[in-house]
Design a protein around this motif. Structure first.
Motif, mmCIF file in Angstrom:
data_model
loop_
_atom_site.group_PDB
_atom_site.id
_atom_site.type_symbol
_atom_site.label_atom_id
_atom_site.label_comp_id
_atom_site.label_asym_id
_atom_site.label_seq_id
_atom_site.Cartn_x
_atom_site.Cartn_y
_atom_site.Cartn_z
ATOM 1 N N ASN A 105 20.787 23.932 -18.338
ATOM 2 C CA ASN A 105 20.915 22.933 -19.408
ATOM 3 C C ASN A 105 19.725 21.989 -19.307
ATOM 4 O O ASN A 105 19.771 21.016 -18.560
ATOM 5 N N LYS A 122 23.394 17.959 -30.241
ATOM 6 C CA LYS A 122 24.011 19.086 -29.539
ATOM 7 C C LYS A 122 23.371 19.321 -28.164
ATOM 8 O O LYS A 122 22.192 19.022 -27.950
ATOM 9 N N TYR A 171 26.181 23.387 -27.318
ATOM 10 C CA TYR A 171 27.525 22.817 -27.361
ATOM 11 C C TYR A 171 27.585 21.565 -28.236
ATOM 12 O O TYR A 171 26.623 20.800 -28.339
ATOM 13 N N ALA A 221 33.395 20.824 -27.460
ATOM 14 C CA ALA A 221 32.724 22.123 -27.546
ATOM 15 C C ALA A 221 33.645 23.260 -27.108
ATOM 16 O O ALA A 221 33.383 23.956 -26.125
#
Length: 273
Positions: free
Chosen positions: A148, A86, A210, A250
């Motif tokens: 991220n 993920k 996600y 996602a």
């Protein structure tokens, strides 16, 4: 809402909060009339083990957990379920006293690919009915910052795993320091002072964020039916598998589609549709 009543016997839908499933078994051997046997779910609540039995079970959790919940799955299916990693995510919200610095710089959002947060933007809220969003630069406002975490140079899945560990090991104090440094650096030309202008900070981190999606650089080029998410989501007796992971996308609509597919598989298996 009184959730305790939702868990009471006789309730049409029983919801058990603070309950972690640890084992799912059964549902494989046929019973009279050729139907799969019931499924038992063992779960822990308040430090005690409990179980519940049903004719069917839909596992809509993080798909990589399923091999541990159902170790009887075929090895190929377990391998497929463990394939994805993920995407880790951070949504940080910063309340500032005013947004005059943004106004002076002539921006409402800033992209910064090489800084800690890659995107930063004003969140003025919405004006709906009697609720009014922020309209003037002298009003307090929330600044939304996104990160991220990854490790450039590694394959995407490995980057995601490194980012997951980073989010789990970083303290709130470190996150706050990075937020203050970046806002001070980006908005200094507009007169922004992190010590004076920041009122509050909220850190929202999802190490397992996600669902994983494929790319042409690091994932094998195979037929659609051979892709890991398709192999992994196959029905196992009375156990069906859902979640956006099962669709390798996602998005909320993908999760809904996978839930529909999983329920339909169970209905078909029992000859109900």
């Amino acid at each position: 809402m009184d959730y305790d009543r939702r868990a009471a016997a006789g309730s049409p839908t029983r919801i058990r909060l603070s309950s972690t499933a640890v084992r799912v078994y059964g549902g494989r051997e046929p019973v009279p009339h050729g139907l799969p046997s019931p499924v038992r779910v063992a779960y822990v609540r308040d430090g005690k083990m409990h179980s519940v039995t049903g004719r069917n079970v839909v596992l809509a959790c993080y798909n990589a957990l399923i091999p541990g919940l159902v170790p009887e799955l075929p090895d190929e299916q377990k391998k497929a379920l463990l394939y994805a990693a993920k995407v880790p995510m951070m949504y940080n919200n910063v309340l500032i006293r005013r947004w005059t610095a943004f106004q002076k710089l002539g921006v409402s959002g800033i992209g910064a690919p090489c800084l800690y947060h890659t995107t930063t933007g004003l969140d003025p809220g919405s004006t709906v009915g009697g609720y009014r969003g922020v309209t003037t630069p002298d009003e307090p406002i929330v600044v939304h910052m996104v990160r991220n975490p990854n490790k450039p140079g590694l394959p995407r899945k490995e980057q995601n795993r490194v980012g997951q560990q980073e989010l789990l090991s970083t303290t709130f104090e470190q996150f706050e320091l990075e937020i203050r440094r970046q806002l001070g650096r980006m908005l200094a030309g507009g007169g922004f002072d992190p010590a004076a202008d920041i009122v509050g900070v909220t850190v929202n981190r999802w190490p397992l964020g996600y669902a994983y999606t494929y790319d042409t650089l690091s994932d094998p080029d195979v037929a659609p039916e051979q892709r890991p998410h398709v192999v992994g989501r196959q029905r196992f007796g009375s156990i069906a598998i859902a979640n956006a992971d099962a669709g390798a996308a996602a998005f909320t609509n993908q999760a809904i589609d996978e839930a529909h597919r999983a329920v339909e598989e169970l209905l078909v298996a029992r000859g109900l549709t």
